[in-house]
Design a protein around this motif. Structure first.
Motif, PDB file in Angstrom:
ATOM      1  N   THR A 282       8.641  -7.781  -1.548  1.00 20.06           N
ATOM      2  CA  THR A 282       8.061  -6.697  -2.347  1.00 20.06           C
ATOM      3  C   THR A 282       8.512  -5.341  -1.827  1.00 20.06           C
ATOM      4  O   THR A 282       8.879  -4.449  -2.598  1.00 20.06           O
ATOM      5  CB  THR A 282       6.520  -6.776  -2.319  1.00 20.06           C
ATOM      6  N   ALA A 283       8.485  -5.172  -0.511  1.00 15.71           N
ATOM      7  CA  ALA A 283       8.930  -3.914   0.085  1.00 15.71           C
ATOM      8  C   ALA A 283      10.378  -3.619  -0.268  1.00 15.71           C
ATOM      9  O   ALA A 283      10.739  -2.470  -0.569  1.00 15.71           O
ATOM     10  CB  ALA A 283       8.749  -3.964   1.600  1.00 15.71           C
ATOM     11  N   SER A 284      11.219  -4.632  -0.249  1.00 19.61           N
ATOM     12  CA  SER A 284      12.633  -4.443  -0.584  1.00 19.61           C
ATOM     13  C   SER A 284      12.798  -4.013  -2.036  1.00 19.61           C
ATOM     14  O   SER A 284      13.662  -3.184  -2.361  1.00 19.61           O
ATOM     15  CB  SER A 284      13.414  -5.735  -0.325  1.00 19.61           C
ATOM     16  N   ARG A 285      11.964  -4.559  -2.913  1.00 19.99           N
ATOM     17  CA  ARG A 285      12.019  -4.141  -4.320  1.00 19.99           C
ATOM     18  C   ARG A 285      11.640  -2.675  -4.457  1.00 19.99           C
ATOM     19  O   ARG A 285      12.246  -1.946  -5.243  1.00 19.99           O
ATOM     20  CB  ARG A 285      11.080  -5.011  -5.162  1.00 19.99           C
ATOM     21  N   PHE A 286      10.623  -2.254  -3.720  1.00 22.56           N
ATOM     22  CA  PHE A 286      10.247  -0.839  -3.757  1.00 22.56           C
ATOM     23  C   PHE A 286      11.422   0.029  -3.312  1.00 22.56           C
ATOM     24  O   PHE A 286      11.758   1.026  -3.960  1.00 22.56           O
ATOM     25  CB  PHE A 286       9.036  -0.579  -2.862  1.00 22.56           C
ATOM     26  N   ALA A 287      12.035  -0.328  -2.210  1.00 18.17           N
ATOM     27  CA  ALA A 287      13.147   0.463  -1.685  1.00 18.17           C
ATOM     28  C   ALA A 287      14.297   0.519  -2.683  1.00 18.17           C
ATOM     29  O   ALA A 287      14.902   1.587  -2.893  1.00 18.17           O
ATOM     30  CB  ALA A 287      13.617  -0.120  -0.355  1.00 18.17           C
ATOM     31  N   ALA A 288      14.588  -0.607  -3.335  1.00 16.64           N
ATOM     32  CA  ALA A 288      15.694  -0.661  -4.293  1.00 16.64           C
ATOM     33  C   ALA A 288      15.437   0.214  -5.511  1.00 16.64           C
ATOM     34  O   ALA A 288      16.387   0.701  -6.146  1.00 16.64           O
ATOM     35  CB  ALA A 288      15.931  -2.102  -4.730  1.00 16.64           C
ATOM     36  N   SER A 289      14.154   0.439  -5.836  1.00 17.94           N
ATOM     37  CA  SER A 289      13.819   1.267  -6.994  1.00 17.94           C
ATOM     38  C   SER A 289      13.650   2.740  -6.635  1.00 17.94           C
ATOM     39  O   SER A 289      13.243   3.550  -7.481  1.00 17.94           O
ATOM     40  CB  SER A 289      12.537   0.744  -7.654  1.00 17.94           C
ATOM     41  N   GLY A 290      13.939   3.101  -5.386  1.00 22.49           N
ATOM     42  CA  GLY A 290      13.880   4.499  -4.976  1.00 22.49           C
ATOM     43  C   GLY A 290      12.560   4.931  -4.383  1.00 22.49           C
ATOM     44  O   GLY A 290      12.343   6.121  -4.143  1.00 22.49           O
ATOM     45  N   ILE A 291      11.663   3.995  -4.136  1.00 24.46           N
ATOM     46  CA  ILE A 291      10.366   4.334  -3.538  1.00 24.46           C
ATOM     47  C   ILE A 291      10.488   4.231  -2.018  1.00 24.46           C
ATOM     48  O   ILE A 291      10.753   3.147  -1.476  1.00 24.46           O
ATOM     49  CB  ILE A 291       9.266   3.389  -4.053  1.00 24.46           C
ATOM     50  N   SER A 292      10.308   5.348  -1.354  1.00 28.19           N
ATOM     51  CA  SER A 292      10.465   5.383   0.105  1.00 28.19           C
ATOM     52  C   SER A 292       9.154   5.671   0.823  1.00 28.19           C
ATOM     53  O   SER A 292       9.133   5.842   2.038  1.00 28.19           O
ATOM     54  CB  SER A 292      11.501   6.450   0.499  1.00 28.19           C
ATOM     55  N   ASP A 293       8.055   5.716   0.061  1.00 31.60           N
ATOM     56  CA  ASP A 293       6.737   5.957   0.651  1.00 31.60           C
ATOM     57  C   ASP A 293       5.858   4.735   0.427  1.00 31.60           C
ATOM     58  O   ASP A 293       5.714   4.258  -0.712  1.00 31.60           O
ATOM     59  CB  ASP A 293       6.073   7.186   0.025  1.00 31.60           C
ATOM     60  N   ILE A 294       5.257   4.244   1.487  1.00 33.56           N
ATOM     61  CA  ILE A 294       4.373   3.084   1.423  1.00 33.56           C
ATOM     62  C   ILE A 294       3.036   3.446   2.068  1.00 33.56           C
ATOM     63  O   ILE A 294       3.000   4.069   3.134  1.00 33.56           O
ATOM     64  CB  ILE A 294       4.967   1.872   2.175  1.00 33.56           C
ATOM     65  N   VAL A 295       1.936   3.064   1.417  1.00 36.11           N
ATOM     66  CA  VAL A 295       0.616   3.109   2.042  1.00 36.11           C
ATOM     67  C   VAL A 295       0.313   1.679   2.468  1.00 36.11           C
ATOM     68  O   VAL A 295       0.063   0.806   1.636  1.00 36.11           O
ATOM     69  CB  VAL A 295      -0.454   3.631   1.078  1.00 36.11           C
ATOM     70  N   ALA A 296       0.394   1.425   3.769  1.00 30.53           N
ATOM     71  CA  ALA A 296       0.273   0.068   4.308  1.00 30.53           C
ATOM     72  C   ALA A 296      -1.164  -0.197   4.746  1.00 30.53           C
ATOM     73  O   ALA A 296      -1.711   0.501   5.600  1.00 30.53           O
ATOM     74  CB  ALA A 296       1.226  -0.107   5.491  1.00 30.53           C
ATOM     75  N   LEU A 297      -1.766  -1.221   4.160  1.00 29.51           N
ATOM     76  CA  LEU A 297      -3.161  -1.558   4.406  1.00 29.51           C
ATOM     77  C   LEU A 297      -3.306  -3.048   4.672  1.00 29.51           C
ATOM     78  O   LEU A 297      -2.517  -3.860   4.166  1.00 29.51           O
ATOM     79  CB  LEU A 297      -4.021  -1.182   3.193  1.00 29.51           C
ATOM     80  N   ARG A 298      -4.324  -3.414   5.417  1.00 27.92           N
ATOM     81  CA  ARG A 298      -4.594  -4.839   5.600  1.00 27.92           C
ATOM     82  C   ARG A 298      -4.946  -5.481   4.269  1.00 27.92           C
ATOM     83  O   ARG A 298      -4.464  -6.551   3.920  1.00 27.92           O
ATOM     84  CB  ARG A 298      -5.746  -5.043   6.594  1.00 27.92           C
ATOM     85  N   GLY A 299      -5.817  -4.826   3.513  1.00 28.52           N
ATOM     86  CA  GLY A 299      -6.287  -5.347   2.241  1.00 28.52           C
ATOM     87  C   GLY A 299      -7.589  -6.103   2.401  1.00 28.52           C
ATOM     88  O   GLY A 299      -8.001  -6.471   3.507  1.00 28.52           O
ATOM     89  N   ASP A 300      -8.249  -6.319   1.262  1.00 26.63           N
ATOM     90  CA  ASP A 300      -9.529  -7.020   1.247  1.00 26.63           C
ATOM     91  C   ASP A 300      -9.420  -8.308   0.449  1.00 26.63           C
ATOM     92  O   ASP A 300      -8.574  -8.429  -0.444  1.00 26.63           O
ATOM     93  CB  ASP A 300     -10.621  -6.130   0.625  1.00 26.63           C
ATOM     94  N   ALA A 301     -10.294  -9.239   0.740  1.00 29.31           N
ATOM     95  CA  ALA A 301     -10.339 -10.473  -0.031  1.00 29.31           C
ATOM     96  C   ALA A 301     -10.762 -10.175  -1.460  1.00 29.31           C
ATOM     97  O   ALA A 301     -11.605  -9.304  -1.711  1.00 29.31           O
ATOM     98  CB  ALA A 301     -11.314 -11.464   0.609  1.00 29.31           C
ATOM     99  N   GLU A 302     -10.182 -10.896  -2.413  1.00 30.20           N
ATOM    100  CA  GLU A 302     -10.455 -10.618  -3.825  1.00 30.20           C
ATOM    101  C   GLU A 302     -11.912 -10.860  -4.178  1.00 30.20           C
ATOM    102  O   GLU A 302     -12.479 -10.173  -5.016  1.00 30.20           O
ATOM    103  CB  GLU A 302      -9.553 -11.489  -4.702  1.00 30.20           C
ATOM    104  N   ASN A 303     -12.561 -11.799  -3.524  1.00 30.67           N
ATOM    105  CA  ASN A 303     -13.955 -12.119  -3.844  1.00 30.67           C
ATOM    106  C   ASN A 303     -14.952 -11.293  -3.051  1.00 30.67           C
ATOM    107  O   ASN A 303     -16.164 -11.528  -3.128  1.00 30.67           O
ATOM    108  CB  ASN A 303     -14.219 -13.609  -3.615  1.00 30.67           C
ATOM    109  N   GLY A 304     -14.450 -10.326  -2.287  1.00 25.15           N
ATOM    110  CA  GLY A 304     -15.335  -9.473  -1.504  1.00 25.15           C
ATOM    111  C   GLY A 304     -15.778 -10.083  -0.192  1.00 25.15           C
ATOM    112  O   GLY A 304     -16.573  -9.485   0.536  1.00 25.15           O
TER     113      GLY A 304
END
Length: 285
Positions: free
Chosen positions: A81-103
């Motif tokens: 996914t990160a590589s796809r962002f870079a290939a599309s010209g996106i060079s800024d990422i907000v990197a987070l652990r993330g939360d479980a979908e069910n809370g």
């Protein structure tokens, strides 16, 4: 001049797509540092986030920061996914652990990154991104103490992040105490306050409860009274503008607004602060 940035979320329908575009168009005259696009809990909007971030980058001409989490994904999936962002010209990422979908409690993917620090280290090794991370003035719900909360932020900065953006808060002192404690801990990277203009108090309060953001009795009572007296929008504007003005007067030079894809109140707050949109001068006949 106070620098601005804005958070949006990816659309789930055609109408929502148009609404997101209208939101970005309304905010773009404020010349934001970047527009961020969120990831849903559990990575539930992964494809939508990619599509929205890439489309906004291509069509708006603005810097776009795509959220990226390690929830529910293998390491190879995340890096793809990160590589796809870079290939599309996106060079800024907000990197987070993330939360479980069910809370529920976060559980690492069997072949994934165990936490945000591991994710940041991997993104930094790619050498393609400016990495921003989350910070928690009222402490992350999973942190045992504020000291541990700050230690985690320092670890994220040391892993390769260049800036932190905070969870929203309702009192300026929450951010200012946190900023000072981070400085005492040796954190030198910028910490940008996250601002939530309260367009709907009931929803904002529920959101705060889920995030572990405290609301003091005075603030809650004032919002409740404003709703009963049919002046909720005016009070929300005044409260948010006062909060931002206090932060700026205390040396904060950048603000990050959680727009919820509703730009009107954010625009009014920015105007109240004197951060008016750039406009071309026209001759009037």
């Amino acid at each position: 001049m106070t620098a601005l940035s804005f958070e949006t979320f990816p659309p789930k329908s055609l109408d929502a797509s148009f609404h997101l575009w209208d939101t970005v168009q309304a905010l773009s005259p404020l010349e934001p540092r970047f527009i961020s696009v969120t990831y849903g809990a559990g990575g539930s909007t992964q494809a939508l986030t990619q599509e929205a971030a890439q489309t906004l980058r291509k069509t708006s001409g603005l810097p776009v920061a795509a959220h990226l989490t390690c929830t529910g994904q293998s390491k190879s999936d995340v890096l793809r996914t990160a590589s796809r962002f870079a290939a599309s010209g996106i060079s800024d990422i907000v990197a987070l652990r993330g939360d479980a979908e069910n809370g529920g409690a976060f559980t690492p993917h069997p072949e994934g990154y165990a936490n945000s620090v591991e994710l940041i280290e991997a993104l930094a090794k790619m050498g393609k991104f400016n990495i921003r991370v989350g910070a928690y003035p009222d402490s992350h719900p999973d942190a045992a103490s504020m000291a541990q909360n700050i230690d985690w932020l320092k670890a994220k900065i040391d892993a390769g992040a260049s800036e932190a953006i905070t969870q929203f808060f309702f009192e300026a002192d929450s951010f200012l105490r946190f900023r000072d404690a981070c400085a005492d801990a040796g954190i030198t990277a910028p910490i940008t306050p996250g601002i939530l203009p309260v367009a709907n108090w009931k929803r904002a309060k529920a959101f705060a409860d889920r995030c572990g953001t405290p609301v003091d009795v005075v603030t809650a009572t004032a919002f409740d009274r404003a709703e009963r007296e049919d002046r909720a929008e005016l009070f929300a504007l005044t409260h948010c503008a006062d909060l931002c003005d206090t932060l700026v007067s205390e040396g904060v030079d950048a603000l990050h607004f959680y727009t919820l894809n509703r730009p009107d109140l954010t625009l009014k707050v920015c105007r109240a602060l004197g951060l008016v949109p750039a406009a071309a001068i026209r001759n009037v006949a």
